[in-house]
Motif scaffolding. Structure first.
Motif, PDB file in Angstrom:
ATOM      1  N   ALA A 131      -2.441   5.633  -2.899  1.00  0.00           N
ATOM      2  CA  ALA A 131      -2.409   6.110  -4.289  1.00  0.00           C
ATOM      3  C   ALA A 131      -3.766   6.026  -4.971  1.00  0.00           C
ATOM      4  O   ALA A 131      -4.014   6.726  -5.964  1.00  0.00           O
ATOM      5  CB  ALA A 131      -1.370   5.317  -5.082  1.00  0.00           C
ATOM      6  N   ASP A 132      -4.667   5.199  -4.444  1.00  0.00           N
ATOM      7  CA  ASP A 132      -6.014   5.082  -5.013  1.00  0.00           C
ATOM      8  C   ASP A 132      -7.010   6.030  -4.355  1.00  0.00           C
ATOM      9  O   ASP A 132      -8.208   5.978  -4.654  1.00  0.00           O
ATOM     10  CB  ASP A 132      -6.515   3.641  -4.877  1.00  0.00           C
ATOM     11  N   GLY A 133      -6.522   6.859  -3.436  1.00  0.00           N
ATOM     12  CA  GLY A 133      -7.404   7.786  -2.743  1.00  0.00           C
ATOM     13  C   GLY A 133      -8.126   7.182  -1.568  1.00  0.00           C
ATOM     14  O   GLY A 133      -9.048   7.792  -1.019  1.00  0.00           O
ATOM     15  N   VAL A 176       0.863  -1.187   0.000  1.00  0.00           N
ATOM     16  CA  VAL A 176       0.000   0.000   0.000  1.00  0.00           C
ATOM     17  C   VAL A 176       0.898   1.234   0.000  1.00  0.00           C
ATOM     18  O   VAL A 176       1.661   1.457   0.942  1.00  0.00           O
ATOM     19  CB  VAL A 176      -0.936   0.023   1.227  1.00  0.00           C
ATOM     20  N   VAL A 177       0.799   2.031  -1.068  1.00  0.00           N
ATOM     21  CA  VAL A 177       1.667   3.201  -1.230  1.00  0.00           C
ATOM     22  C   VAL A 177       0.919   4.470  -0.833  1.00  0.00           C
ATOM     23  O   VAL A 177      -0.165   4.756  -1.356  1.00  0.00           O
ATOM     24  CB  VAL A 177       2.158   3.319  -2.683  1.00  0.00           C
ATOM     25  N   ILE A 178       1.499   5.228   0.085  1.00  0.00           N
ATOM     26  CA  ILE A 178       0.889   6.480   0.541  1.00  0.00           C
ATOM     27  C   ILE A 178       1.189   7.592  -0.461  1.00  0.00           C
ATOM     28  O   ILE A 178       2.322   7.743  -0.914  1.00  0.00           O
ATOM     29  CB  ILE A 178       1.424   6.871   1.932  1.00  0.00           C
ATOM     30  N   SER A 179       0.159   8.389  -0.781  1.00  0.00           N
ATOM     31  CA  SER A 179       0.368   9.458  -1.757  1.00  0.00           C
ATOM     32  C   SER A 179      -0.041  10.840  -1.253  1.00  0.00           C
ATOM     33  O   SER A 179       0.395  11.851  -1.792  1.00  0.00           O
ATOM     34  CB  SER A 179      -0.417   9.169  -3.037  1.00  0.00           C
ATOM     35  N   ARG A 180      -0.866  10.894  -0.195  1.00  0.00           N
ATOM     36  CA  ARG A 180      -1.407  12.195   0.197  1.00  0.00           C
ATOM     37  C   ARG A 180      -1.746  12.210   1.683  1.00  0.00           C
ATOM     38  O   ARG A 180      -2.180  11.201   2.238  1.00  0.00           O
ATOM     39  CB  ARG A 180      -2.665  12.493  -0.631  1.00  0.00           C
TER      40      ARG A 180
END
Length: 252
Positions: A224-226, A184-188
């Protein structure tokens, strides 16, 4: 004179006397009854005036003893930045040696806690969906400086080695590193700061007075998928911390 103006006027007179040094730091003020007579106001008006100065950090009440001039506390800067540290975490880590940074913490996690409705809304799950709920208390130089309550959906971390933030192979590594280990990649990250007054529980844990100013930060981390993967409520005592947000500027 209106009652509101009355107590504020008394508070300002008391403030001026305190700042002029009429009472030394740590000195006990005259009783409320005596001051009420001196200012020719009711005890309720005097009580409200002193409560105002307690909230402002000039006085402190001691149960069964009286009201004292409060010892000034150094107000250290706490920088929340994406520039110096790319790590996203509700716990300051031991590698952060900025003066005043938290250098120790206590934590307590519970698994399979049903999400209350406000938390469920922030995590985009249904009320009652199971989460891992973790409470943190942070210390800097032995002084309490921050509280945090974190919620992580069990649907994301359940049945993985990172289900408990402070246990397992990535204990204490923070949300970004822990979730990356399970793909699971964190983006925000979204933070909403709001001023508030310390509750009795918060005051007891932070070593401040009930009603003292605190900064409450509602923080939610998205992949990354919100999808929200964690949300936390942080409480920082205003009397000890000046919170500064630092942002970069995108260059064309």
């Amino acid at each position: 004179m209106p009652r509101e103006a009355q107590y504020l006027a008394v508070a300002e007179v008391l403030r001026a006397r305190i700042l002029s040094g009429e009472w030394e730091i740590g000195e006990r003020l005259p009783s409320r009854a005596r001051l009420a007579v001196e200012y020719e106001v009711g005890r309720n008006v005097l009580q409200r005036a002193m409560n105002r100065l307690i909230i402002d950090g000039l006085l402190e009440g001691r149960a069964g003893s009286g009201t004292y001039v409060r010892t000034p506390r150094e107000r250290l800067r706490l920088v929340r930045s994406r520039l110096r540290h790319r790590r996203v975490d509700s716990r300051p880590g031991p590698d952060r040696r900025e003066r005043g940074r938290a250098d120790a913490w206590d934590s307590h996690s519970q698994v399979r806690v049903p999400a209350p409705e406000p938390i469920a809304e922030r995590l985009a799950i249904s009320p009652g969906d199971l989460c891992v709920n973790t409470h943190y208390e942070f210390l800097a130089d032995g002084q309490p400086v921050q509280l945090s309550e974190s919620w992580e959906p069990l649907a994301i971390t359940g049945e993985t080695p990172i289900v408990l933030p402070e246990m397992g192979p990535l204990a204490g590594k923070g949300v970004v590193e822990r979730t990356r280990s399970i793909g699971v990649v964190i983006s925000r990250v979204v933070e909403v700061p709001r001023p508030a007054r310390a509750t009795q529980v918060q005051a007891n844990l932070l070593g401040i007075s009930v009603g003292d100013l605190v900064l409450q930060i509602e923080r939610t981390i998205f992949d990354a998928d919100g999808r929200p993967v964690e949300t936390a409520d942080m409480v920082i005592p205003d009397v000890r911390r000046e919170v500064v947000y630092e942002f970069g500027v995108d260059r064309p």
